[in-house]
Design an enzyme around this catalytic site. Structure first.
Site, PDB file in Angstrom:
ATOM      1  N   HIS A 109       0.821  -1.225   0.000  1.00 31.13           N
ATOM      2  CA  HIS A 109       0.000   0.000   0.000  1.00 31.13           C
ATOM      3  C   HIS A 109       0.853   1.273   0.000  1.00 31.13           C
ATOM      4  O   HIS A 109       0.352   2.359   0.285  1.00 31.13           O
ATOM      5  CB  HIS A 109      -0.955  -0.013   1.200  1.00 31.13           C
ATOM      6  CG  HIS A 109      -2.018  -1.059   1.089  1.00 31.13           C
ATOM      7  ND1 HIS A 109      -2.764  -1.484   2.161  1.00 31.13           N
ATOM      8  CD2 HIS A 109      -2.454  -1.785   0.021  1.00 31.13           C
ATOM      9  CE1 HIS A 109      -3.616  -2.424   1.748  1.00 31.13           C
ATOM     10  NE2 HIS A 109      -3.447  -2.628   0.481  1.00 31.13           N
ATOM     11  N   CYS A 120       6.496  13.089 -13.813  1.00 29.98           N
ATOM     12  CA  CYS A 120       7.530  12.232 -14.420  1.00 29.98           C
ATOM     13  C   CYS A 120       7.492  10.806 -13.861  1.00 29.98           C
ATOM     14  O   CYS A 120       8.360   9.977 -14.197  1.00 29.98           O
ATOM     15  CB  CYS A 120       8.913  12.847 -14.203  1.00 29.98           C
ATOM     16  SG  CYS A 120       9.475  12.799 -12.491  1.00 29.98           S
ATOM     17  N   SER A 177      -7.150  -6.646  10.569  1.00 31.18           N
ATOM     18  CA  SER A 177      -8.580  -6.936  10.805  1.00 31.18           C
ATOM     19  C   SER A 177      -9.201  -7.691   9.635  1.00 31.18           C
ATOM     20  O   SER A 177     -10.334  -8.143   9.729  1.00 31.18           O
ATOM     21  CB  SER A 177      -9.331  -5.613  10.985  1.00 31.18           C
ATOM     22  OG  SER A 177      -9.160  -4.822   9.794  1.00 31.18           O
ATOM     23  N   ASN A 201      -3.092 -12.174  16.386  1.00 29.75           N
ATOM     24  CA  ASN A 201      -3.842 -10.922  16.450  1.00 29.75           C
ATOM     25  C   ASN A 201      -4.327 -10.670  17.876  1.00 29.75           C
ATOM     26  O   ASN A 201      -4.463 -11.617  18.657  1.00 29.75           O
ATOM     27  CB  ASN A 201      -5.050 -11.009  15.500  1.00 29.75           C
ATOM     28  CG  ASN A 201      -5.338  -9.681  14.808  1.00 29.75           C
ATOM     29  OD1 ASN A 201      -4.440  -9.069  14.234  1.00 29.75           O
ATOM     30  ND2 ASN A 201      -6.573  -9.236  14.886  1.00 29.75           N
ATOM     31  N   LEU A 202      -4.589  -9.403  18.177  1.00 35.39           N
ATOM     32  CA  LEU A 202      -5.032  -9.054  19.537  1.00 35.39           C
ATOM     33  C   LEU A 202      -6.398  -9.660  19.821  1.00 35.39           C
ATOM     34  O   LEU A 202      -6.676 -10.111  20.920  1.00 35.39           O
ATOM     35  CB  LEU A 202      -5.105  -7.530  19.684  1.00 35.39           C
ATOM     36  CG  LEU A 202      -5.272  -6.949  21.083  1.00 35.39           C
ATOM     37  CD1 LEU A 202      -4.077  -7.321  21.967  1.00 35.39           C
ATOM     38  CD2 LEU A 202      -5.437  -5.432  21.028  1.00 35.39           C
ATOM     39  N   ALA A 219       1.010  -8.303  19.640  1.00 36.51           N
ATOM     40  CA  ALA A 219       2.070  -8.733  18.714  1.00 36.51           C
ATOM     41  C   ALA A 219       3.438  -8.768  19.402  1.00 36.51           C
ATOM     42  O   ALA A 219       4.254  -9.660  19.134  1.00 36.51           O
ATOM     43  CB  ALA A 219       2.109  -7.786  17.518  1.00 36.51           C
TER      44      ALA A 219
END
Ligand code: BV8
Length: 235
Positions: A109, A120, A177, A201-202, A219
């Site tokens: 991303h 350019c 998520s 994951n939490l 984590a």
């Protein structure tokens, strides 16, 4: 683990939460403070470029005051010591994976610390603001935008991601998520390609049901112990 050689890891905002970087959907997350369609779409940039540039200038400045946490450092250790294939595909636009020392990282991303010239088409390392429309270091045109994949835009290097998935024996998802595509669909792609799938994951995510195993917790605790486990079984 004996037959695990190639690993693909997907990370999301949750891996940077303990470094003090807001997640998106958690309480008080970025998307509570701003409507996605106002700040993270090409239409928003066309409509109100100042609002969008200020939003990313604020975040670009903020991440430079943060530090990697034990989860980032554990993945950097795995990158150094894992003899098999490894690709860390991150949805995050911060540079904490690299600052922890990881090299086999792919930003699907985009990245805060890059500016993209729409005149350019070159990308330049960028740590300062873009609101004052600075000139592109390559062509001199004042046409720099954040090097970020906005909603409705094609994520980067999808062919490299799918190539790594085709060779993967294990797919691990950390701190995401599972709300945003195509990243949210990778676990299903990995399964259909025969890989084992693990979620760290939490809390349970929108895709937990698609994983062979889910481990819940922060984590900073889950990732170091998982990396210890993997490296201790590397034959
Ligand atoms: C595209 C950059 C065409 C911007 C981002 C199919 C179905 C439905 C919709 C779609 C679909 N296909 C496409 C769409 C549209 C859209 C989409 O998915 N919309 C959603 C909202 C329904 N997707 C797109 O537009 C994508 N482009 O599709 O192009 C195309 C066509 C064919 C093939 C390919 C492409 C582009 C999407 C990218 C947009 N840009 N980021 C910016 O950063 O400003 S997305 C952004 O949001 C992030 O990068 C990330 O991807 C997502 C946020 O998700 P998470 O990272 O998971 O964060 P979140 O806060 O949601 O969750 C945090 C998790 O961590 C939680 O589970 C929490 O429990 C956990 N956690 C918290 N603390 C901790 C923790 N875990 C562990 N430890 C902790 N301490």
């Amino acid at each position: 683990m004996a037959d695990i050689r190639n690993i693909v890891i997907l990370t999301g905002a949750g891996i940077s939460a303990e470094s003090g970087i807001d997640t998106f959907r958690d309480a008080g997350g970025l998307w509570e403070q701003h409507r996605v369609e106002d700040v993270a779409t090409p239409e928003a940039f066309a409509r109100d470029p100042d609002l969008v540039l200020r939003f990313y200038d604020m975040r670009r400045e903020a991440i430079q005051t943060k530090a990697p946490n034990p989860a980032h450092r554990a993945l950097a250790r795995l990158d150094r010591e894992w003899e098999g294939g490894l690709l860390i595909v991150t949805q995050n636009v911060d540079d904490l994976h690299e600052r922890a020392g990881a090299e086999r990282v792919l930003h699907m991303h985009g990245e805060h610390l890059n500016a993209w010239c729409t005149a350019c088409d070159t990308r330049s390392r960028w740590t300062g603001p873009l609101i004052d429309r600075p000139d592109c270091p390559t062509c001199g045109e004042p046409c720099l935008r954040p090097d970020i994949v906005w909603f409705g835009e094609m994520p980067y290097r999808m062919e490299d991601i799918y190539a790594a998935m085709r060779g993967a024996h294990l797919f691990v998802s950390i701190g995401t998520s599972g709300a945003v595509y195509p990243a949210a669909g990778f676990v299903r792609d990995a399964r259909s390609l025969g890989a084992k799938t693990l979620e760290l994951n939490l809390e349970r995510s929108q895709r937990s049901g698609w994983f062979d195993e889910t481990r819940l917790g922060p984590a900073s605790e889950l990732v170091p112990s998982w990396v210890d486990e993997v490296l201790s079984q590397q034959n």
